[in-house]
Design an enzyme around this catalytic site. Structure first.
Site, PDB file in Angstrom:
ATOM      1  N   SER A  34     -37.740  40.460 -53.135  1.00  0.00           N
ATOM      2  CA  SER A  34     -37.202  41.229 -52.027  1.00  0.00           C
ATOM      3  C   SER A  34     -36.166  40.379 -51.336  1.00  0.00           C
ATOM      4  CB  SER A  34     -38.335  41.572 -51.074  1.00  0.00           C
ATOM      5  OG  SER A  34     -37.820  42.259 -49.965  1.00  0.00           O
TER       6      SER A  34
ATOM      7  N   HIS B 105     -29.272  44.736 -49.638  1.00  0.00           N
ATOM      8  CA  HIS B 105     -30.717  44.638 -49.792  1.00  0.00           C
ATOM      9  C   HIS B 105     -31.077  44.976 -51.233  1.00  0.00           C
ATOM     10  CE1 HIS B 105     -34.508  47.093 -50.082  1.00  0.00           C
ATOM     11  NE2 HIS B 105     -34.984  45.931 -49.710  1.00  0.00           N
TER      12      HIS B 105
ATOM     13  N   ARG C  91     -47.529  37.669 -44.925  1.00  0.00           N
ATOM     14  CA  ARG C  91     -46.847  36.553 -44.256  1.00  0.00           C
ATOM     15  C   ARG C  91     -45.668  37.111 -43.432  1.00  0.00           C
ATOM     16  NH1 ARG C  91     -42.755  32.687 -45.128  1.00  0.00           N
ATOM     17  NH2 ARG C  91     -43.292  30.705 -44.150  1.00  0.00           N
ATOM     18  N   ILE C  92     -45.856  37.131 -42.122  1.00  0.00           N
ATOM     19  CA  ILE C  92     -44.922  37.806 -41.215  1.00  0.00           C
ATOM     20  C   ILE C  92     -43.497  37.281 -41.341  1.00  0.00           C
ATOM     21  CG2 ILE C  92     -44.315  37.969 -38.743  1.00  0.00           C
ATOM     22  CD1 ILE C  92     -46.306  40.045 -39.884  1.00  0.00           C
TER      23      ILE C  92
ATOM     24  N   SER D  40     -42.003  36.049 -43.853  1.00  0.00           N
ATOM     25  CA  SER D  40     -41.389  36.553 -45.086  1.00  0.00           C
ATOM     26  C   SER D  40     -41.039  38.031 -44.948  1.00  0.00           C
ATOM     27  CB  SER D  40     -42.329  36.368 -46.277  1.00  0.00           C
ATOM     28  OG  SER D  40     -42.631  35.002 -46.461  1.00  0.00           O
TER      29      SER D  40
END
Lengths: 342, 342
Positions: free
Chosen positions: B130, B144, B302-303, B305
């Protein structure tokens, strides 16, 4: 999923009351000037006037721009926004008075305790004042307050069910830096308003506020709290109307003295960057968790009024961690571990 | 509601594969190097390396900072972020390879078509790359991309149910200003990758992209689209693995030539302010609608990330409307009314 209330349309003039068409629309419930609905509308519109006056006076340069709108389904609102003033970068003070038929999803979003109910379509009345005030100076705190009153009639598929009413609201402070005297002053004013009605209110609503403004994915609160309550109907209705009025009237004495002290404090780029990071957390809370915002997004409410709560500017740095013991760290610590301020 | 997967912990070294412990954890399913899981992991890790190399080379100044983490429950990830470079203000390229038992809420968030199912606990495998790349120059677009592969075993309460696998992903472009040649080039590269596999892919996934990146409360799209697909399992598994690989390999040729053309274009404060407003929309989409983000927030991923996708800075002005016919208006118009670019 599409849950849409008809689109609002701008109107040229503020009506004296948004309730005029209410009786006709809902059939039978009186909205005379002595009704709780009518008095609540008057209260929030007076509060909008007095808060906007106080903000303009303290700002000294900016002026509120007003948008008046109505919903074909019933009711309307007045949005006032001051942008790029001398003291505030963005200050929004909105009132809305709306009624009609509430989609079940919206009902569940509006009433926390109804989250798992599956009611049919419900006639509703909702009025509220909502405000977020973001100052420029990183030492001057952001303030949010919101007071609202809901009524529902019996669901159409359960005509015997009781009518319901409830109050919600709160006032909370979001500084980027802690000045103990500011936070103490702010909380003391909240306690003073609460204590006039019930000694249990301040401790209960202070904790409720700490619990509500919780950014779960960060394990931290948005700011340093204040008071918050919701779905409140287990007290006398007149008493709660007076209490909401007292809370709204406490906004100016609780906030303006802090602004006067901090608005001209010199600051560095680092202070500003930290404020911007905290503004990012504000955005995260409002878009992900705030019930008023998620309710508004779901029901297709007036987007510009709903999202006026977002700051003018915000910032996200990867894995930013303030140095232990720094002023930034102290703020973060108080957001992680809520304190008793008085 | 608390739906929590165990917290990730930082680890010092990148493992050759996050799959090593997989067989032991899940019992029985082979993860040999020829499995789709193992080859998908290799593909996304190669893509991470090559994209990061290309970004560093084009940036000329910034370097990626790497964080490696593991989940006690199984698997881990590699987060790479370049912040405040010469060309990009924030560029994140993450891979994760995780497995374990999926809470029902997380399963519904992960699989669009399962939104209304109520399964029991499900053993899962999920791997993905991502990336969000936010340049500084307002004429250089944000990119993105995300490619992911899921497998679930039979739910524990329905041991006879079939195993499932699916692919998802896409690449999309979010400029603040339209340069027709850039958007055409970008879409052409997506079409080229699609056409190698199935002539129906580009038109179908182009439309899916326009539909997915829709900010409902604004009635506009986040950007100018690209391709997007999800829950894809109705083609040969090997073919879809090759297709995802081709898409990931198309990122550099689709994006870097645009950046080279735009990174040094002179701009004004007004251009920058418009870019910041569009970044605000990016934040709105990601926090309110994006499935990857909401999945991550729900499952306690994992915030840092997850939220690395948010831009370094963003802006919200009350009721901003670009002047009809202006360059800003043209971009907004294309976000409201998606166009065919090739």
């Amino acid at each position: 999923m599409a849950v849409s209330i008809e689109k609002e349309t701008p109107i040229a003039e503020r009506p004296d009351s948004f309730l005029t068409a209410y009786d006709k629309a809902t059939g039978g419930i009186s909205s005379g000037s002595s009704s709780v609905r009518a008095r609540f509308e008057k209260m929030i519109r007076d509060a909008q006037d007095s808060v906007c006056d106080a903000i303009e006076k303290a700002d000294g340069a900016g002026n509120f721009k007003e948008d008046v709108w109505s919903r074909p389904g019933g009711g309307g609102g007045i949005s006032r926004v001051l942008q790029d003033g001398a003291v505030w970068e963005k200050a929004g003070v909105n009132v809305s008075v709306v009624y009609g038929i509430m989609p079940p999803d919206a009902y569940r979003a509006a009433k926390a305790s109804a989250a798992h109910q599956k009611p049919g379509e419900i006639p509703f009345f909702a009025a509220g004042i909502s405000s977020v005030l973001h100052p420029k100076n990183p030492f001057a705190p952001t303030l949010h307050f919101n007071y609202r009153y809901f009524e529902t009639d019996a669901p159409k598929d359960a005509p015997g069910a009781p009518r319901q009413w409830w109050f919600g609201g709160g006032t909370d402070l979001t500084p980027s830096y802690i000045f103990e005297e500011d936070v103490k002053h702010f909380h003391s004013e909240q306690k003073k308003a609460c204590d006039k009605f019930d000694p249990s209110f301040y401790p209960r609503f202070k904790k409720w506020c700490d619990d509500y403004f919780y950014i779960k994915h960060r394990n931290e609160r948005r700011g340093l709290g204040g008071i918050f309550f919701d779905d409140l109907n287990d007290y006398d209705q007149e008493m709660l109307l007076s209490f909401a009025t007292e809370c709204a009237n406490s906004v100016i004495p609780a906030y303006i003295p802090i602004i006067e002290r901090r608005k001209d404090t010199p600051f560095t780029e680092q202070h500003k960057a930290w404020q911007q990071l905290r503004r990012g957390r504000y955005v995260e809370f409002n878009l992900v968790y705030d019930r008023g915002t998620t309710f508004g997004l779901k029901t297709g409410g007036r987007i510009e009024s709903i999202l006026v709560s977002l700051p003018l500017t915000a910032r996200w740095e990867y894995d930013h961690k303030p140095e232990e013991g720094s002023e930034e760290w102290k703020l973060l610590d108080a957001c992680i571990n809520p304190r008793e301020w008085i």
